[in-house]
Enzyme design. Structure first.
Site: not given
Ligand code: NAD
Ligand code: DAU
Length: 333
Positions: A121-123, A145, A149
């Site tokens: 993810t971009d997060e 989260y 990741k």
């Protein structure tokens, strides 16, 4: 080719299974999925049984994983706890699945000598005020989260560097489309708008997200699986960057509701202000987003309007309790 799709009963994973089956008529898919609150057998309805097999199981269980990998030529890992707000409430499950589970799956891929694509993810890059993240930007995750990741991503990199594993990463921006769980902003607001309920907007609603239609994201994943270079990460970001409040207003417009339904509520802890991905690298492989935000959102609203059978059981179950805890009020309708 037979692809093991971990987490293939979830929102993006099930879209990917459909795309894979359509795009590769001689291939088959085995789905390994724990069928948590977010995973549903119904998401694979209508797919040919001789080409799509669902094996219930946990990616953190080495025996289940070893059995599932048997006979497969590649692994794509979508399996994760995926909701930021739930990670703030209960981080342990995220570490267990998104870090330890990702490791178990990767280890099985290495043992079997098959390609492993980690869906990320971009997060993991954290928030960015201006400009866009590239694949070499430092990881700076904010939430339990995104930190879990990022942990999965780092293990993938280490397996390539240390063991020469054929492993690679795709980092996506915010997906939307059919079959997304209503805990997430877009389906939550569509269903609340259809029911005439308030739409909860965190803080000032000016946080910016980079939206990608789920089918576009899945095409990017498939391209990287086929043509990506081992050890590399590829960003797959959508064409539209929008503040949340604009997304909410567009949903109100498409559902024929007015702005009196907007309800500004307490902000998310550690809320990232803006995400933005540069997708130049995956464009170099031939990827381009095909669906713009308004068209994608229109298709998404229509899908939720037409598929009450899909979402009604979710709104009647565990989600009601979650909603009450998260928003401090009961879900009506
Ligand atoms: P989702 O929550 O809809 O689906 C997750 C799936 O994984 C479910 O089917 C669930 O049952 C399964 N699962 C959870 N824990 C498992 C375990 N221990 N073993 C086996 N299966 C398990 O999530 P999603 O939105 O479809 O996201 C899929 C992946 O894409 C995730 O890895 C997520 O981090 C990543 N991602 C999501 C987005 C987004 O906007 N939704 C964007 C970029 C990347
Ligand atoms: O950016 C990719 C990520 O997108 C994925 O890695 C995650 O798995 C996925 O859940 C998603 O994370 P977000 O936190 O960005 O998505 P969510 O739909 O939860 O929230 C989108 C934005 O809307 C975010 O800024 C928080 C805000 N929001 C969300 C909810 C649920 C609200 O204002 N109100 C809400 O009720």
């Amino acid at each position: 080719m037979k692809v093991l799709v971990a987490g293939g009963a979830g929102f993006i994973g099930s879209t990917y299974v459909r795309l894979r089956i359509d795009a590769h008529p001689d291939d088959s898919v085995r789905v390994l999925d724990k069928l948590t609150y977010a995973g549903r057998r119904e998401n694979l309805d209508g797919l040919p049984e001789n080409r799509v097999e669902l094996v219930p199981g946990d990616i953190a269980d080495p025996d289940a994983v070893a059995a599932a990998v048997e006979g497969c030529d590649a692994i794509v890992n979508f399996a994760a706890e995926s909701h930021v707000d739930r990670s703030i409430e209960s981080p342990g499950e995220f570490i267990q699945t998104d870090v330890f589970g990702a490791f178990v799956l990767l280890e099985a891929a290495r043992a079997a000598g098959v390609r492993h694509l980690q869906v990320s993810t971009d997060e993991v890059y954290g928030s960015i005020e201006s400009g866009s993240f590239e694949e070499h930007s430092p990881l700076d995750p904010s939430s339990p989260y995104s930190a879990s990741k990022a942990g999965g991503d780092l293990i993938v990199g280490a397996y390539h560097q240390t063991y020469g594993a054929d492993a690679l990463i795709v980092r996506g921006s915010n997906n939307y489309g059919p079959r997304q769980h209503p805990e997430k902003l877009i389906p939550l607001c569509i269903l609340n708008a259809l029911a005439g309920d308030p739409l909860p907007v965190y803080g000032d609603g000016m946080q910016v997200r980079n939206w990608v239609f789920v089918e576009d994201f899945c095409r990017g994943i498939d391209l990287v699986l086929e043509r990506g270079e081992a050890g590399q990460a590829y960003n797959v970001g959508g064409p539209d960057e929008l503040p949340n409040i604009e997304v909410v207003r567009t949903i109100l417009m498409l559902t024929g509701r007015d702005e009196s339904l907007i309800d500004y509520v307490t902000d998310r802890l550690g809320h990232d202000r803006r995400y933005s991905l540069s997708s130049e690298k995956v464009r170099g492989l031939g990827w381009e987003a095909q669906v713009g935000f308004e068209e994608g959102l229109r298709r998404t609203v229509e899908w939720y309007r037409d598929n009450e059978w899909w979402w009604a059981p979710i709104r009647g179950g565990e989600y009601r309790e979650y909603y009450e805890r998260q928003y401090g009020r009961a879900l009506r309708g």
